[in-house]
Design a protein around this motif. Structure first.
Motif, PDB file in Angstrom:
ATOM      1  N   THR A 115      38.384  44.109  44.787  1.00 31.72           N
ATOM      2  CA  THR A 115      38.424  45.159  43.767  1.00 31.72           C
ATOM      3  C   THR A 115      37.650  46.395  44.224  1.00 31.72           C
ATOM      4  OG1 THR A 115      36.566  44.172  42.560  1.00 31.72           O
ATOM      5  CG2 THR A 115      38.787  43.637  41.778  1.00 31.72           C
TER       6      THR A 115
ATOM      7  N   SER B 175      36.796  39.255  36.012  1.00 31.92           N
ATOM      8  CA  SER B 175      36.417  38.329  37.084  1.00 31.92           C
ATOM      9  C   SER B 175      34.971  37.882  36.951  1.00 31.92           C
ATOM     10  CB  SER B 175      36.633  38.981  38.454  1.00 31.92           C
ATOM     11  OG  SER B 175      35.635  39.936  38.732  1.00 31.92           O
TER      12      SER B 175
ATOM     13  N   PHE C 174      37.202  37.940  44.998  1.00 33.06           N
ATOM     14  CA  PHE C 174      37.779  38.972  44.141  1.00 33.06           C
ATOM     15  C   PHE C 174      36.989  40.276  44.158  1.00 33.06           C
ATOM     16  CE2 PHE C 174      38.893  41.018  40.139  1.00 33.06           C
ATOM     17  CZ  PHE C 174      40.271  40.850  40.107  1.00 33.06           C
ATOM     18  N   GLN C 175      35.658  40.205  44.040  1.00 33.82           N
ATOM     19  CA  GLN C 175      34.864  41.425  43.918  1.00 33.82           C
ATOM     20  C   GLN C 175      35.006  42.371  45.122  1.00 33.82           C
ATOM     21  OE1 GLN C 175      33.610  38.476  42.700  1.00 33.82           O
ATOM     22  NE2 GLN C 175      33.864  39.142  40.585  1.00 33.82           N
TER      23      GLN C 175
ATOM     24  N   TYR D  79      39.770  44.419  35.333  1.00 34.34           N
ATOM     25  CA  TYR D  79      39.880  43.127  36.010  1.00 34.34           C
ATOM     26  C   TYR D  79      38.606  42.751  36.757  1.00 34.34           C
ATOM     27  CZ  TYR D  79      44.455  42.233  34.321  1.00 34.34           C
ATOM     28  OH  TYR D  79      45.493  41.947  33.476  1.00 34.34           O
ATOM     29  N   ASP D  80      37.836  43.738  37.161  1.00 26.05           N
ATOM     30  CA  ASP D  80      36.524  43.440  37.737  1.00 26.05           C
ATOM     31  C   ASP D  80      35.648  42.787  36.676  1.00 26.05           C
ATOM     32  OD1 ASP D  80      34.426  43.605  39.804  1.00 26.05           O
ATOM     33  OD2 ASP D  80      33.538  45.079  38.445  1.00 26.05           O
TER      34      ASP D  80
ATOM     35  N   PRO E 297      40.763  31.476  47.921  1.00 28.11           N
ATOM     36  CA  PRO E 297      39.796  32.320  47.196  1.00 28.11           C
ATOM     37  C   PRO E 297      38.434  32.435  47.868  1.00 28.11           C
ATOM     38  CG  PRO E 297      40.128  30.249  46.054  1.00 28.11           C
ATOM     39  CD  PRO E 297      41.126  30.293  47.173  1.00 28.11           C
TER      40      PRO E 297
ATOM     41  N   LEU F 194      44.037  38.483  40.007  1.00 31.02           N
ATOM     42  CA  LEU F 194      44.513  39.394  41.052  1.00 31.02           C
ATOM     43  C   LEU F 194      46.010  39.657  40.889  1.00 31.02           C
ATOM     44  CD1 LEU F 194      43.709  41.017  43.534  1.00 31.02           C
ATOM     45  CD2 LEU F 194      44.159  38.989  44.910  1.00 31.02           C
TER      46      LEU F 194
ATOM     47  N   GLN G 129      40.669  33.453  39.788  1.00 29.38           N
ATOM     48  CA  GLN G 129      40.618  34.802  40.333  1.00 29.38           C
ATOM     49  C   GLN G 129      41.967  35.176  40.944  1.00 29.38           C
ATOM     50  OE1 GLN G 129      37.113  35.444  42.727  1.00 29.38           O
ATOM     51  NE2 GLN G 129      35.816  35.378  40.923  1.00 29.38           N
TER      52      GLN G 129
END
Length: 170
Positions: free
Chosen positions: A82, A146, A78-79, A142-143, A73, A161, A157
């Motif tokens: 996305t 997160s 994650f950001q 999902y953003d 991760p 995902l 995260q």
């Protein structure tokens, strides 16, 4: 590939480019293989490969990539993922409203090279407008999750995902 892996820290990018300049012969082109071999970035597990897997609906490849992201991760936040997915699916959505769907016109309208446009054309044929509109909502949802909104505590995260990609593909 470098920006996907290193982010927007110009110091890191410059440092890694200096490493490449030492090993790649002056005047020759730096290839993805050079980056992978000398910096350790796997070209098979990056956000661009994820978009390609999703665009071709390659479930196995998409799952391998997101499992790798979940296991790493800090290297795959994650950001940014996305953001890349949102931009990709927005372009696919825009494709459906173009009158001229030739590679050259698609490339120009979407701001991508014409040789990349063919991948967008193939992907857009796998996702209709309704599904793409739904996907953009899924990515937004999902953003937000997160960032701690509408999400259960203790959800990683990587888990988010996996759920997001499952919903995109199904």
């Amino acid at each position: 590939m470098l920006s996907d892996f290193l982010g927007n820290d110009l110091g890191k990018v410059a440092n890694e480019l200096n490493k490449l300049f030492l090993v790649v012969r002056q005047g020759s082109r730096i290839t993805p293989e050079d980056v992978e071999k000398n910096i350790g970035i796997s070209k098979d597990f990056n956000a661009l490969e994820l978009t390609e897997a999703l665009g071709s609906k390659n479930i196995l490849k998409a799952n391998r990539i997101i499992n790798y992201f979940g296991a790493n991760p800090s290297a795959n936040p994650f950001q940014p993922i996305t953001g890349i997915l949102f931009n990709y699916f927005t372009k696919l959505f825009r494709y459906h409203f173009l009158t001229d769907k030739s590679e050259k016109a698609v490339g120009s309208a979407l701001g991508i090279p014409p040789f990349v446009a063919r991948y967008y054309i193939v992907a857009a044929n796998k996702y209709n407008k309704t599904k793409l509109f739904e996907i953009l909502g899924i990515i937004r949802e999902y953003d937000m999750k997160s960032k701690g909104l509408e999400s259960a505590t203790g959800v990683t995260q990587g888990d988010l995902l996996k759920e997001m990609v499952f919903k995109i593909l199904h």
